[in-house]
Design an enzyme around this catalytic site. Structure first.
Site, PDB file in Angstrom:
ATOM      1  N   HIS A  37       0.834  -1.217   0.000  1.00 54.22           N
ATOM      2  CA  HIS A  37       0.000   0.000   0.000  1.00 54.22           C
ATOM      3  C   HIS A  37       0.861   1.255   0.000  1.00 54.22           C
ATOM      4  CE1 HIS A  37      -3.377  -2.651   1.317  1.00 54.22           C
ATOM      5  NE2 HIS A  37      -2.390  -3.238   1.991  1.00 54.22           N
ATOM      6  N   SER A  71      14.243  21.671 -16.788  1.00 52.93           N
ATOM      7  CA  SER A  71      13.024  22.441 -17.011  1.00 52.93           C
ATOM      8  C   SER A  71      13.388  23.750 -17.701  1.00 52.93           C
ATOM      9  CB  SER A  71      12.357  22.725 -15.663  1.00 52.93           C
ATOM     10  OG  SER A  71      11.551  23.875 -15.758  1.00 52.93           O
ATOM     11  N   LYS A 107      15.488  21.950 -11.541  1.00 58.49           N
ATOM     12  CA  LYS A 107      14.856  20.663 -11.830  1.00 58.49           C
ATOM     13  C   LYS A 107      15.722  19.689 -12.625  1.00 58.49           C
ATOM     14  CE  LYS A 107      10.659  20.169 -12.226  1.00 58.49           C
ATOM     15  NZ  LYS A 107       9.647  19.339 -11.605  1.00 58.49           N
ATOM     16  N   GLU A 155       9.456   8.271 -17.218  1.00 59.21           N
ATOM     17  CA  GLU A 155       8.058   8.672 -17.452  1.00 59.21           C
ATOM     18  C   GLU A 155       7.567   8.223 -18.814  1.00 59.21           C
ATOM     19  OE1 GLU A 155       7.221  12.818 -15.301  1.00 59.21           O
ATOM     20  OE2 GLU A 155       9.085  12.778 -16.417  1.00 59.21           O
ATOM     21  N   TYR A 174     -10.517 -14.287 -45.376  1.00 58.24           N
ATOM     22  CA  TYR A 174      -9.826 -12.999 -45.344  1.00 58.24           C
ATOM     23  C   TYR A 174     -10.808 -11.846 -45.566  1.00 58.24           C
ATOM     24  CZ  TYR A 174      -6.798  -9.092 -46.608  1.00 58.24           C
ATOM     25  OH  TYR A 174      -6.187  -7.865 -46.644  1.00 58.24           O
ATOM     26  N   GLN A 230      -5.906  -5.842 -43.036  1.00 52.72           N
ATOM     27  CA  GLN A 230      -4.735  -5.040 -43.393  1.00 52.72           C
ATOM     28  C   GLN A 230      -4.348  -4.120 -42.220  1.00 52.72           C
ATOM     29  OE1 GLN A 230      -4.168  -3.564 -47.462  1.00 52.72           O
ATOM     30  NE2 GLN A 230      -4.410  -1.508 -46.625  1.00 52.72           N
ATOM     31  N   LYS A 247      -1.140  -4.580 -39.328  1.00 47.96           N
ATOM     32  CA  LYS A 247       0.306  -4.349 -39.364  1.00 47.96           C
ATOM     33  C   LYS A 247       0.780  -3.154 -38.551  1.00 47.96           C
ATOM     34  CE  LYS A 247      -0.161  -5.412 -43.657  1.00 47.96           C
ATOM     35  NZ  LYS A 247      -1.177  -6.472 -43.463  1.00 47.96           N
TER      36      LYS A 247
HETATM   37  N1  ARG Z   1      -2.321  -5.591 -48.305  1.00 51.74           N
HETATM   38  C1  ARG Z   1      -3.145  -6.678 -47.896  1.00 51.74           C
HETATM   39  C2  ARG Z   1      -3.099  -6.826 -46.368  1.00 51.74           C
HETATM   40  O1  ARG Z   1      -2.286  -6.240 -45.787  1.00 51.74           O
HETATM   41  C3  ARG Z   1      -2.681  -7.940 -48.522  1.00 51.74           C
HETATM   42  C4  ARG Z   1      -3.747  -8.989 -48.769  1.00 51.74           C
HETATM   43  C5  ARG Z   1      -4.728  -8.456 -49.723  1.00 51.74           C
HETATM   44  N2  ARG Z   1      -5.635  -9.437 -50.193  1.00 51.74           N
HETATM   45  C6  ARG Z   1      -6.697  -9.071 -50.862  1.00 51.74           C
HETATM   46  N3  ARG Z   1      -7.451 -10.013 -51.304  1.00 51.74           N
HETATM   47  N4  ARG Z   1      -7.058  -7.811 -51.014  1.00 51.74           N
HETATM   48  O2  ARG Z   1      -3.899  -7.492 -45.780  1.00 51.74           O
END
Ligand code: ARG
Length: 456
Positions: free
Chosen positions: A156, A277, A283, A290, A317, A322, A325
């Protein structure tokens, strides 16, 4: 440039759509994996007699040239070619002619993108396992140096019992140990080959997925082609492991911030790793710590973002995917930067042993030792707790510490207390006697260090 799917379309893609749907601005960094995957695929196609050996050779040489061009910064990524897969394929066809058009046989971008992301994450995760080890070694060295340094242990955020700094630091080594184990375990699932699933249903062509898996060092092959192209669990796992790792790092960072305050004064952060600062000349701010704490938020955001993107997507899919990523890349970059800077800064932190020690002694932090003493004298723990509580109250009222009470005062609370109590009421004794497995005594801390060293 002509799209690979142009045959079906009367109109050109709108420029705004190209700009909206592109992923090349961020998935370009998958290029080494895209090329690696394509080379393996081409070798398999030739081995199976689906394309000629001559075509495969041309494809492989072409891809290797493209790799060198990208490496040298001479490759122009085109937005109208949408993503890394089409950019490389188009460049290949331009370079080697019709043979290049055979590479995409028995393959779809759907299995290709899953492949690239898996190869990328596999490399990064293997890297993280090593970087975390490095950070653990830094902690272990500090723990070794401070196996006897006494500091207050808190619950605590109230002083609870004295502990050793080495023990406190080892708690983080344990957290990182689990993070590493989790990454190691996730690798099993990351390391699964999706290629050969094609768009979603497999292929009529006689592919050999096991051969591709061997070439690319995949331990498993995705066994259901629909799952192979729809699965992003491996990315989610990485992001959740990353989130837990950041959680651990943010706790460490918070302690660095707290300990470096004038009020605590347990540590001094190196000048080179702090900032000043613009208005208050005195400071010295713990910005690195942080920001480590702060960046935890964006890693959680990445996890929540991808979970939400994947939620309720119908098989197989969907273009939504997409969006997987950016959060993955951002988390990889954040973790790399955070782990690197912490590993650099930590060995330079100065620990104020004297201050830690002094603070550990106050606040009746030895009350538990007194209670355990009474237990050894035969009192049930609950009664010992009660008696000790009354003694502490008495000491507070008299404004003295426990060891400053007289034997008569102690005996007034329990006849079981003898003069031997005074030997126990020091913080050195308190930590030394906590020899139970996993406890804070310097001997036990050294044993823990040995055990952790071996596992590294
Ligand atoms: N650029 C697409 C992604 O990152 C690749 C796969 C695309 N496939 C499709 N059928 N449009 O997911």
């Amino acid at each position: 440039m002509k799209k690979p799917w142009a045959g079906r379309f009367k109109e050109k893609t709108a420029g705004s759509v190209e700009a909206f749907t592109e992923s090349i601005s961020f998935d370009w960094r998958l290029w080494p994996y895209d090329i690696q995957g394509s080379i393996a695929h081409a070798r398999m196609l030739a081995r199976q007699g689906i394309i000629s050996g001559d075509d495969a050779d041309k494809i492989i040489t072409g891809l290797q040239e493209i790799a060198s061009e990208i490496e040298a910064g001479k490759f122009r990524f085109r937005q109208d070619l949408e993503d890394i897969h089409m950019n490389i394929e188009a460049a290949l066809i331009k370079k080697i002619g019709p043979s290049g058009g055979k590479l995409h046989t028995a393959r779809s971008r759907n299995d290709q993108v899953a492949l690239d992301l898996r190869l990328y994450l596999r490399a990064e995760v293997e890297g993280f396992i090593k970087t975390i080890k490095k950070l653990q070694r830094v902690f272990l060295r500090l723990a070794q140096r401070h196996a006897d340094t006494i500091m207050p242990g808190y619950t605590h955020l109230q002083r609870a019992q004295p502990v050793t700094l080495g023990h406190h630091l080892l708690a983080y080594v344990e957290m990182f140990q689990r993070d590493r184990e989790r990454l190691q375990d996730a690798l099993k699932r990351i390391n699964t080959l999706p290629l050969g699933a094609c768009a979603l249903a497999g292929t009529t062509l006689p592919v050999d997925r096991a051969y591709v898996a061997r070439l690319l060092r995949f331990k498993r092959i995705a066994d259901n082609s629909m799952d192979a192209v729809s699965d992003r669990d491996f990315a989610l796992e990485f992001l959740s492991i990353g989130s837990i790792l950041m959680l651990h790092l943010s706790r460490m960072a918070e302690e660095l911030v707290l300990w470096s305050t004038e009020e605590f004064s347990f540590i001094e952060l190196p000048d080179a790793f702090t900032t000043g600062s613009s208005i208050m000349p005195q400071k010295k701010n713990p910005d690195v710590a942080e920001l480590i704490r702060g960046k935890t938020g964006r890693v959680y955001g990445a996890l929540l973002g991808l979970l939400t993107t994947m939620k309720a997507l119908p098989l197989a899919y969907n273009r939504d995917m997409q969006e997987d990523k950016l959060p993955v890349f951002d988390t990889v970059d954040t973790l790399n930067r955070v782990l690197t800077i912490l590993t650099e800064m930590l060995p330079k932190v100065k620990f104020n042993k004297k201050r830690m020690q002094e603070t550990a002694a106050g606040g009746y932090s030895l009350a538990t030792d007194l209670a355990e003493y009474l237990v050894e004298k035969g009192l049930p723990f609950r009664d010992a707790h009660e008696v000790t509580g009354r003694i502490v109250r008495h000491a507070i009222e008299r404004d003295s510490e426990l060891h400053e009470l007289t034997l008569d005062e102690f005996k007034g609370f329990s006849p079981l207390i003898g003069a031997d109590i005074f030997k126990l009421l020091t913080i050195e004794k308190a930590v030394k006697r906590r020899k139970s497995r996993g406890g804070t005594s310097p001997d036990e801390v050294r044993r823990q260090i040995d055990r952790l060293r071996k596992s590294l």
